[in-house]
Design a protein around this motif. Structure first.
Motif, PDB file in Angstrom:
ATOM      1  N   THR A  24       0.653  -0.633   0.309  1.00 43.82           N
ATOM      2  CA  THR A  24       0.155   0.364  -0.203  1.00 43.82           C
ATOM      3  C   THR A  24       1.088   1.171  -0.153  1.00 43.82           C
ATOM      4  N   TRP A  25       1.991   1.290   0.987  1.00 39.33           N
ATOM      5  CA  TRP A  25       2.807   1.996   0.601  1.00 39.33           C
ATOM      6  C   TRP A  25       3.578   2.563  -0.254  1.00 39.33           C
ATOM      7  N   LEU A  26       4.160   1.795  -0.916  1.00 41.24           N
ATOM      8  CA  LEU A  26       4.700   1.567  -2.312  1.00 41.24           C
ATOM      9  C   LEU A  26       3.887   1.963  -3.200  1.00 41.24           C
ATOM     10  N   VAL A  27       2.327   1.483  -3.956  1.00 43.40           N
ATOM     11  CA  VAL A  27       1.623   2.206  -4.992  1.00 43.40           C
ATOM     12  C   VAL A  27       1.825   3.139  -4.401  1.00 43.40           C
ATOM     13  N   ARG A  28       1.026   4.484  -2.792  1.00 38.92           N
ATOM     14  CA  ARG A  28       0.860   5.032  -3.255  1.00 38.92           C
ATOM     15  C   ARG A  28       2.286   6.264  -3.129  1.00 38.92           C
ATOM     16  N   LEU A  34       4.325   9.460 -10.719  1.00 39.36           N
ATOM     17  CA  LEU A  34       4.220   8.973 -11.702  1.00 39.36           C
ATOM     18  C   LEU A  34       2.912   9.925 -12.332  1.00 39.36           C
ATOM     19  N   GLY A  35       2.279  11.061 -11.204  1.00 40.93           N
ATOM     20  CA  GLY A  35       1.503  11.998 -11.777  1.00 40.93           C
ATOM     21  C   GLY A  35       0.592  11.175 -12.149  1.00 40.93           C
ATOM     22  N   ARG A  36       0.258  12.340 -13.652  1.00 40.29           N
ATOM     23  CA  ARG A  36      -1.069  11.520 -14.457  1.00 40.29           C
ATOM     24  C   ARG A  36      -1.056  10.365 -14.947  1.00 40.29           C
ATOM     25  N   HIS A  37      -0.005   9.616 -15.135  1.00 33.92           N
ATOM     26  CA  HIS A  37       0.638   8.243 -15.451  1.00 33.92           C
ATOM     27  C   HIS A  37      -0.469   7.034 -14.116  1.00 33.92           C
ATOM     28  N   ALA A  38      -0.838   8.169 -12.186  1.00 27.90           N
ATOM     29  CA  ALA A  38      -0.398   6.888 -12.112  1.00 27.90           C
ATOM     30  C   ALA A  38      -1.567   5.777 -12.264  1.00 27.90           C
ATOM     31  N   ASP A  39      -2.809   5.323 -12.929  1.00 24.95           N
ATOM     32  CA  ASP A  39      -2.816   3.951 -13.201  1.00 24.95           C
ATOM     33  C   ASP A  39      -1.628   2.904 -12.809  1.00 24.95           C
ATOM     34  N   ALA A  40      -0.732   3.340 -13.744  1.00 21.21           N
ATOM     35  CA  ALA A  40       0.242   2.684 -13.876  1.00 21.21           C
ATOM     36  C   ALA A  40       0.724   1.515 -12.629  1.00 21.21           C
ATOM     37  N   ALA A  41       0.710   2.689 -11.735  1.00 22.15           N
ATOM     38  CA  ALA A  41       1.033   2.581 -10.505  1.00 22.15           C
ATOM     39  C   ALA A  41       1.634   0.575 -10.070  1.00 22.15           C
ATOM     40  N   GLU A  42      -0.071   0.309  -9.627  1.00 22.29           N
ATOM     41  CA  GLU A  42       0.039  -0.620  -8.989  1.00 22.29           C
ATOM     42  C   GLU A  42       1.206  -1.601 -10.303  1.00 22.29           C
ATOM     43  N   ASP A  43       0.841  -1.946 -11.380  1.00 22.50           N
ATOM     44  CA  ASP A  43       1.479  -3.056 -12.695  1.00 22.50           C
ATOM     45  C   ASP A  43       3.244  -2.639 -11.627  1.00 22.50           C
ATOM     46  N   ILE A  44       3.388  -1.449 -11.886  1.00 29.27           N
ATOM     47  CA  ILE A  44       5.344  -0.918 -11.335  1.00 29.27           C
ATOM     48  C   ILE A  44       5.810  -1.536  -9.955  1.00 29.27           C
ATOM     49  N   ALA A  45       4.589  -1.261  -9.694  1.00 26.39           N
ATOM     50  CA  ALA A  45       5.058  -1.813  -7.961  1.00 26.39           C
ATOM     51  C   ALA A  45       4.959  -3.152  -8.210  1.00 26.39           C
ATOM     52  N   GLN A  46       4.125  -4.151  -9.612  1.00 27.86           N
ATOM     53  CA  GLN A  46       4.407  -5.720  -9.335  1.00 27.86           C
ATOM     54  C   GLN A  46       5.838  -6.162  -9.977  1.00 27.86           C
ATOM     55  N   ASP A  47       5.852  -5.087 -10.340  1.00 26.07           N
ATOM     56  CA  ASP A  47       7.398  -5.306 -11.067  1.00 26.07           C
ATOM     57  C   ASP A  47       8.467  -5.647 -10.022  1.00 26.07           C
ATOM     58  N   GLY A  72      10.966   0.959  -7.333  1.00 35.38           N
ATOM     59  CA  GLY A  72      10.002   1.547  -7.895  1.00 35.38           C
ATOM     60  C   GLY A  72      10.228   2.955  -8.761  1.00 35.38           C
ATOM     61  N   VAL A  73      11.081   3.185  -8.205  1.00 38.53           N
ATOM     62  CA  VAL A  73      10.414   5.109  -8.474  1.00 38.53           C
ATOM     63  C   VAL A  73      12.200   4.595 -10.064  1.00 38.53           C
ATOM     64  N   ASN A  74      13.020   3.781 -10.292  1.00 33.18           N
ATOM     65  CA  ASN A  74      13.681   3.649 -11.122  1.00 33.18           C
ATOM     66  C   ASN A  74      12.284   3.145 -12.536  1.00 33.18           C
ATOM     67  N   LEU A  75      11.343   2.684 -11.958  1.00 39.90           N
ATOM     68  CA  LEU A  75      10.609   1.739 -12.825  1.00 39.90           C
ATOM     69  C   LEU A  75       9.830   2.554 -13.178  1.00 39.90           C
ATOM     70  N   SER A  76       9.357   3.505 -11.877  1.00 37.67           N
ATOM     71  CA  SER A  76       8.026   4.627 -12.604  1.00 37.67           C
ATOM     72  C   SER A  76       8.677   5.121 -14.117  1.00 37.67           C
ATOM     73  N   TYR A  77       9.871   5.677 -13.622  1.00 36.54           N
ATOM     74  CA  TYR A  77      10.711   6.541 -14.526  1.00 36.54           C
ATOM     75  C   TYR A  77      11.291   6.308 -15.819  1.00 36.54           C
ATOM     76  N   ASP A  78      12.097   4.850 -15.952  1.00 38.62           N
ATOM     77  CA  ASP A  78      11.734   3.833 -17.534  1.00 38.62           C
ATOM     78  C   ASP A  78      10.220   4.245 -17.813  1.00 38.62           C
TER      79      ASP A  78
END
Length: 172
Positions: A24-28, A34-47, A72-78
Motif C-alpha cells: 500500500t505504501w509503495l503504490v501510494r 507517476l502523476g498523470r500516469h498514476a494508473d500504472a502504479a500497481e503494475d509497476i509496484a508488482q514489477d 519502484g521509482v526507477n521503474l516509474s521513470y523508465d
C-alpha cells in the motif's frame, strides 16, 4: 513482516509478507511519482517486487522500503520515458503523415508483430537497445549478462524480425 527481523529473498513466504506490509505504501508513493500516469502504479509496484526477489543482500532485509522505493521509482521513470517516446513518435508520425498511408500502417503492424514474436530474452535486449537511451553495457547490467551477449541477442533479434517480416510479405 517487520523490517527488524530481516527478509530472506529465497523465502517466498517472506516476499509475500513483505508485499503485505509495504504494498500500500509503495503504490501510494508510485502514484505520486507517476502523476498523470498514476494508473500504472500497481503494475509497476508488482514489477518492483519481482525485481527485488533477486536481491540477497542484508540491506534488502534491513531496509526493504528503501530498496522497494528505489526500484519502484526507477521503474516509474523508465515507464514515463517509454510513454514520452511513444507520444513523441506518434506526434512526429502524424506531423509527417507517415502513419496515414495504408502501406506504412501495414509495415508498422508487420514490425510490431515481428517484435512481439521474438523470444523474451531477445525481445528485452532489442527493445532496450532501440527504445531506451541505454548503452549495451547498461543493458547487460540490467539483464545480468555480458556486453557480448547483449550484442549477440540484439543481432539475433534483428535477424528474427527480418525473417518474420519477409515471411509476412510472402504470405500476402
Amino acid at each position: 513482516m517487520s523490517s527488524d527481523t530481516g527478509w530472506d529473498p529465497a523465502d517466498g513466504a517472506g516476499l509475500e509478507a513483505l508485499y503485505r506490509e509495504h504494498s500500500t505504501w509503495l503504490v501510494r508513493r508510485l502514484r505520486r511519482v507517476l502523476g498523470r500516469h498514476a494508473d500504472a502504479a500497481e503494475d509497476i509496484a508488482q514489477d518492483a517486487y519481482i525485481r527485488i526477489a533477486r536481491y540477497a543482500t542484508d540491506d534488502a532485509g534491513r531496509h526493504p522500503r528503501a530498496l522497494l522505493g528505489t526500484v519502484g521509482v526507477n521503474l516509474s521513470y523508465d515507464y514515463m520515458r517509454r510513454i514520452g517516446r511513444a507520444q513523441r513518435f506518434a506526434e512526429d508520425s502524424a506531423r509527417r503523415g507517415d502513419a496515414s498511408t495504408p502501406a506504412c500502417q501495414e509495415a508498422d503492424l508487420a514490425l510490431r508483430d515481428a517484435i512481439l514474436s521474438l523470444p523474451p530474452l531477445y525481445r528485452d535486449a532489442f527493445l532496450m537497445s532501440r527504445f531506451t537511451p541505454l548503452t549495451n553495457k547498461e543493458i547487460g547490467t540490467r539483464l545480468n549478462i555480458s556486453v557480448k551477449t547483449v550484442e549477440w541477442r540484439i543481432s539475433r533479434a534483428v535477424e528474427i524480425c527480418a525473417t518474420h517480416i519477409d515471411h509476412e510479405g510472402e504470405d500476402r
